[in-house]
Write a protein that holds these residues in place. Sequence first.
Motif, PDB file in Angstrom:
ATOM      1  N   TRP A 186       0.423  -0.865  -0.027  1.00 21.91           N
ATOM      2  CA  TRP A 186      -0.158  -0.237   0.268  1.00 21.91           C
ATOM      3  C   TRP A 186       0.778   0.859   0.197  1.00 21.91           C
ATOM      4  O   TRP A 186       0.688   2.286  -0.623  1.00 21.91           O
ATOM      5  CB  TRP A 186      -0.696  -0.164   1.076  1.00 21.91           C
ATOM      6  CG  TRP A 186      -1.829   1.199   1.540  1.00 21.91           C
ATOM      7  CD1 TRP A 186      -3.145   1.499   1.209  1.00 21.91           C
ATOM      8  CD2 TRP A 186      -1.781   2.213   2.282  1.00 21.91           C
ATOM      9  NE1 TRP A 186      -3.362   2.892   0.473  1.00 21.91           N
ATOM     10  CE2 TRP A 186      -2.553   3.192   1.553  1.00 21.91           C
ATOM     11  CE3 TRP A 186      -0.665   2.508   3.261  1.00 21.91           C
ATOM     12  CZ2 TRP A 186      -2.721   4.140   2.661  1.00 21.91           C
ATOM     13  CZ3 TRP A 186      -0.381   3.729   4.091  1.00 21.91           C
ATOM     14  CH2 TRP A 186      -1.795   4.557   3.749  1.00 21.91           C
ATOM     15  N   GLU A 187       2.061   0.740   0.871  1.00 21.28           N
ATOM     16  CA  GLU A 187       2.890   2.697   1.103  1.00 21.28           C
ATOM     17  C   GLU A 187       3.497   2.251  -0.943  1.00 21.28           C
ATOM     18  O   GLU A 187       3.659   3.673  -0.941  1.00 21.28           O
ATOM     19  CB  GLU A 187       3.796   2.480   2.236  1.00 21.28           C
ATOM     20  CG  GLU A 187       3.357   2.344   3.452  1.00 21.28           C
ATOM     21  CD  GLU A 187       4.321   2.238   4.584  1.00 21.28           C
ATOM     22  OE1 GLU A 187       5.839   1.610   4.312  1.00 21.28           O
ATOM     23  OE2 GLU A 187       4.107   2.377   5.571  1.00 21.28           O
ATOM     24  N   TYR A 188       3.985   1.655  -0.741  1.00 20.39           N
ATOM     25  CA  TYR A 188       5.053   1.518  -2.733  1.00 20.39           C
ATOM     26  C   TYR A 188       3.740   1.874  -3.298  1.00 20.39           C
ATOM     27  O   TYR A 188       4.091   2.632  -4.391  1.00 20.39           O
ATOM     28  CB  TYR A 188       4.959   0.120  -2.763  1.00 20.39           C
ATOM     29  CG  TYR A 188       6.329  -0.438  -2.049  1.00 20.39           C
ATOM     30  CD1 TYR A 188       7.142   0.748  -1.290  1.00 20.39           C
ATOM     31  CD2 TYR A 188       6.970  -1.457  -2.903  1.00 20.39           C
ATOM     32  CE1 TYR A 188       8.189  -0.597  -0.758  1.00 20.39           C
ATOM     33  CE2 TYR A 188       7.801  -2.422  -2.045  1.00 20.39           C
ATOM     34  CZ  TYR A 188       8.583  -1.634  -0.439  1.00 20.39           C
ATOM     35  OH  TYR A 188       9.742  -1.830  -0.420  1.00 20.39           O
ATOM     36  N   ALA A 189       2.618   1.589  -3.573  1.00 23.64           N
ATOM     37  CA  ALA A 189       1.448   2.241  -4.279  1.00 23.64           C
ATOM     38  C   ALA A 189       1.025   3.806  -4.216  1.00 23.64           C
ATOM     39  O   ALA A 189       0.971   4.300  -5.328  1.00 23.64           O
ATOM     40  CB  ALA A 189       0.261   1.199  -4.357  1.00 23.64           C
ATOM     41  N   ASN A 190       1.226   3.837  -3.303  1.00 27.18           N
ATOM     42  CA  ASN A 190       1.692   5.563  -2.489  1.00 27.18           C
ATOM     43  C   ASN A 190       2.516   6.449  -3.125  1.00 27.18           C
ATOM     44  O   ASN A 190       2.682   7.611  -1.805  1.00 27.18           O
ATOM     45  CB  ASN A 190       1.004   5.496  -1.290  1.00 27.18           C
ATOM     46  CG  ASN A 190      -0.859   6.048  -1.236  1.00 27.18           C
ATOM     47  OD1 ASN A 190      -2.190   6.565  -1.866  1.00 27.18           O
ATOM     48  ND2 ASN A 190      -1.255   3.951  -0.640  1.00 27.18           N
TER      49      ASN A 190
END
Length: 204
Positions: free
Chosen positions: A111-115
């Motif tokens: 989720w952090e990577y996608a953001n």
Amino acid sequence: VGLFGDGRTIADRLRKEVREETGLTISVGVSFNKIFAKLGSDYKKPDATTVISREDMVWMVWPKPVGDLLYVGASTQRTLAGLGVRTIGQLAMADPDLLELRLGKLGRQLWEYANGMDRSPVASVYDKRPVKSVGNGMTFRRDIAGVDEIRAGVQALSDSVAARLRDADRKCTVIQVQIKDPNFHTVQRQTTLRRATWLQQELS
């Protein structure tokens, strides 16, 4: 702008020098973190520079399939699909608590990577990484049988592992053995030693 120019300038120079010196073409990604730089390197092939800025993230990255994101393998992709997540943008908009519930720590990390929230530094190829485990395997020219042949094979592998442990200045307490029979059936066993060692005699 750094000493050698901005990211695109450096990437274009790198592509040019690799092509002139080796005859090979490469694609390079430039971004504000490693995850999106990797995505950029796959964005256009076989010979291109792709720059992904924070402002471009939504239209360049989010529409792409979630499987294009680093660390999203086939199994993770199936789990995400079960949650209705098929694009990187959908992953970015998903509930991070739900992702962590279904995928563990990897869920929140993705989720952090996608953001665009990856903050890990770029490591030098010359950096010495900590050794977590040492192993060695061998495929014999023929099937081996009998105590003497098996012992000789184990000793040869143990000698190699012991040498690598000493080179890494590490000792081990857990030994694992994996054997594959002629039918490709794998048997695995492990044991814990009474004391840590890097000696071949104690490993075998």
